[in-house]
Design an enzyme around this catalytic site. Structure first.
Site, short mmCIF file in Angstrom:
data_model
loop_
_atom_site.label_atom_id
_atom_site.label_comp_id
_atom_site.label_asym_id
_atom_site.label_seq_id
_atom_site.Cartn_x
_atom_site.Cartn_y
_atom_site.Cartn_z
N GLY A 155 -84.73 -29.85 40.58
CA GLY A 155 -84.60 -28.50 41.16
C GLY A 155 -84.64 -27.48 40.04
NE ARG A 177 -82.09 -40.78 47.82
CZ ARG A 177 -80.78 -40.60 47.81
NH1 ARG A 177 -80.25 -39.47 48.23
NH2 ARG A 177 -79.97 -41.54 47.36
CB ILE A 231 -75.01 -31.21 33.06
CG1 ILE A 231 -76.49 -31.36 33.41
CG2 ILE A 231 -74.81 -31.29 31.56
CD1 ILE A 231 -77.08 -30.28 34.22
NE ARG A 233 -70.20 -30.63 41.80
CZ ARG A 233 -70.47 -29.50 41.14
NH1 ARG A 233 -70.73 -29.53 39.85
NH2 ARG A 233 -70.47 -28.33 41.77
CD GLU A 262 -65.17 -32.65 36.80
OE1 GLU A 262 -64.93 -31.48 37.13
OE2 GLU A 262 -66.31 -33.08 36.59
CG HIS A 280 -67.30 -29.22 35.47
ND1 HIS A 280 -67.15 -29.84 36.69
CD2 HIS A 280 -68.35 -28.38 35.63
CE1 HIS A 280 -68.05 -29.37 37.54
NE2 HIS A 280 -68.79 -28.48 36.91
C1 8YV Z 1 -68.62 -24.53 37.84
C2 8YV Z 1 -70.54 -25.87 38.81
O1 8YV Z 1 -67.84 -25.48 37.25
O2 8YV Z 1 -72.03 -24.29 39.69
C3 8YV Z 1 -71.52 -25.39 39.81
O3 8YV Z 1 -71.80 -26.12 40.76
O4 8YV Z 1 -70.22 -27.00 38.77
C4 8YV Z 1 -70.04 -24.94 37.78
O5 8YV Z 1 -70.85 -23.88 37.55
C5 8YV Z 1 -67.88 -24.11 39.04
O6 8YV Z 1 -68.59 -24.02 40.20
C6 8YV Z 1 -67.16 -22.83 38.74
O7 8YV Z 1 -66.56 -22.35 39.84
#
Ligand code: 8YV
Length: 314
Positions: A155, A177, A231, A233, A262, A280
């Site tokens: 993406g 996919r 980077i 999940r 986490e 994260h």
């Molecule tokens: C942040 C993230 O940790 O955008 C995401 O999906 O994992 C990160 O940018 C988080 O959302 C901050 O609120």
């Protein structure tokens, strides 16, 4: 009267809090309150919006306790912590913050990859621990040029990572996919991608569909010379299998910014020199976080003004 909103998370800057208070009656909570939490019960009936983080999201229980809920604004691009089908059923809007974080997250993926293959933390410790004057042995690192980078999830972020890695002289392949751009770069399967790649960078969304997509077999295919960077999940990797593969040398190295539970990180990783660990922080720059915050608020403001949502999740 200003709409009542529930703001979840402890990461909101004073600037953001002030900005929010201009348009909304804000109820700040660090985390999703537990069942029967008295502080939520007194305000729940009037809450019309939830502003939350990508990691906290909302739970079905929280949604059920907010009868006037109209919109959930996620300050992040990932919406795996939000029950999308349930919210759609109830006609509750969901928004997120794509694009504004893409470059910084992609930069971080490359930072983590380079830190891992060049073993930056190890070298930093080497100097600080006084090993240089002692000429303690160091083994050579590996280069990126000429290697194959496999991107899982092609993406916006995956493509931005690919662009950067091509600049380092890497050959880029990817797997997802669904069909994507540059079909000639798409591997026939995830397993094929792991077999073909020297380094695998995980950029796919989290959630039930991608849970443990990277399992023991995939790690085995990447192999003892291979590097994994996550980077995306923590949920996309079978973490126990990853720890075992790194510990036993069946996987060469890993750069990990995200974890299954986490902020808890498996202790077994702390003693491994072939691992770089970060908390994260892919989007954790002043610029990205400011832009994300503004977009998350802009979605709420648009909703309550009856205007089109800038970035609805579809
Ligand atoms: C942040 C993230 O940790 O955008 C995401 O999906 O994992 C990160 O940018 C988080 O959302 C901050 O609120």
């Amino acid at each position: 009267m200003k709409p009542d909103i529930l703001v979840l998370g402890s990461m909101w800057s004073q600037e953001m809090r002030d900005q929010l208070r201009q348009s909304f009656a804000c109820h700040f909570m660090d985390a999703i309150p537990g069942a029967g939490d008295a502080s939520l019960e007194t305000i729940a009936g009037g809450i019309r919006a939830v502003l939350t983080t990508g990691m906290i999201g909302v739970t079905p229980e929280l949604v059920a306790s907010l009868p006037a809920l109209e919109i959930v604004s996620v300050n992040g691009v990932g919406v795996d912590a939000v029950p999308l089908a349930l919210l759609a059923d109830k006609g509750i809007h969901v928004t997120n913050t794509p694009d504004v974080l893409t470059d910084d997250v992609a930069d971080f993926a490359v930072t983590l990859l380079l830190s891992t293959v060049r073993r930056l933390p190890l070298l930093d410790r080497y100097v600080r621990d006084g090993k240089w004057p002692a000429r303690a042995p160091l083994t050579h690192a590996r280069s990126l040029k000429g290697k194959v980078a496999g991107i899982v999830g092609f993406g916006r972020i995956g493509q931005a990572v690919a662009q950067r890695l091509q600049g380092f002289g890497m050959e880029v392949r990817y797997f997802q996919r669904s069909a994507g751009p540059a079909p000639e770069q798409r591997s026939s399967s995830l397993l094929a991608l792991a077999e073909e790649s020297d380094m695998l960078v995980l950029c796919m969304p989290g959630g039930a569909d991608t849970r443990h997509m990277i399992d023991a077999r995939l790690l085995e295919a990447l192999g003892p010379e291979g590097t994994l960077v996550n980077i995306a999940r923590g949920s996309v990797v079978d973490q126990d299998a990853l720890v075992a593969a790194l510990r036993d040398g069946r996987l060469g190295a890993a750069g990990l910014d995200v974890f299954e539970d986490e902020p808890n990180v498996p202790q077994a990783l702390f003693g491994l020199d072939n691992v770089v660990l970060t908390p994260h922080v892919g989007s954790f720059t002043v610029e990205a976080r400011r832009a994300m915050g503004r977009l998350a608020v802009a979605n709420l403001v648009a909703h309550f003004n009856g205007e089109p949502l800038p970035t609805p999740v579809v």
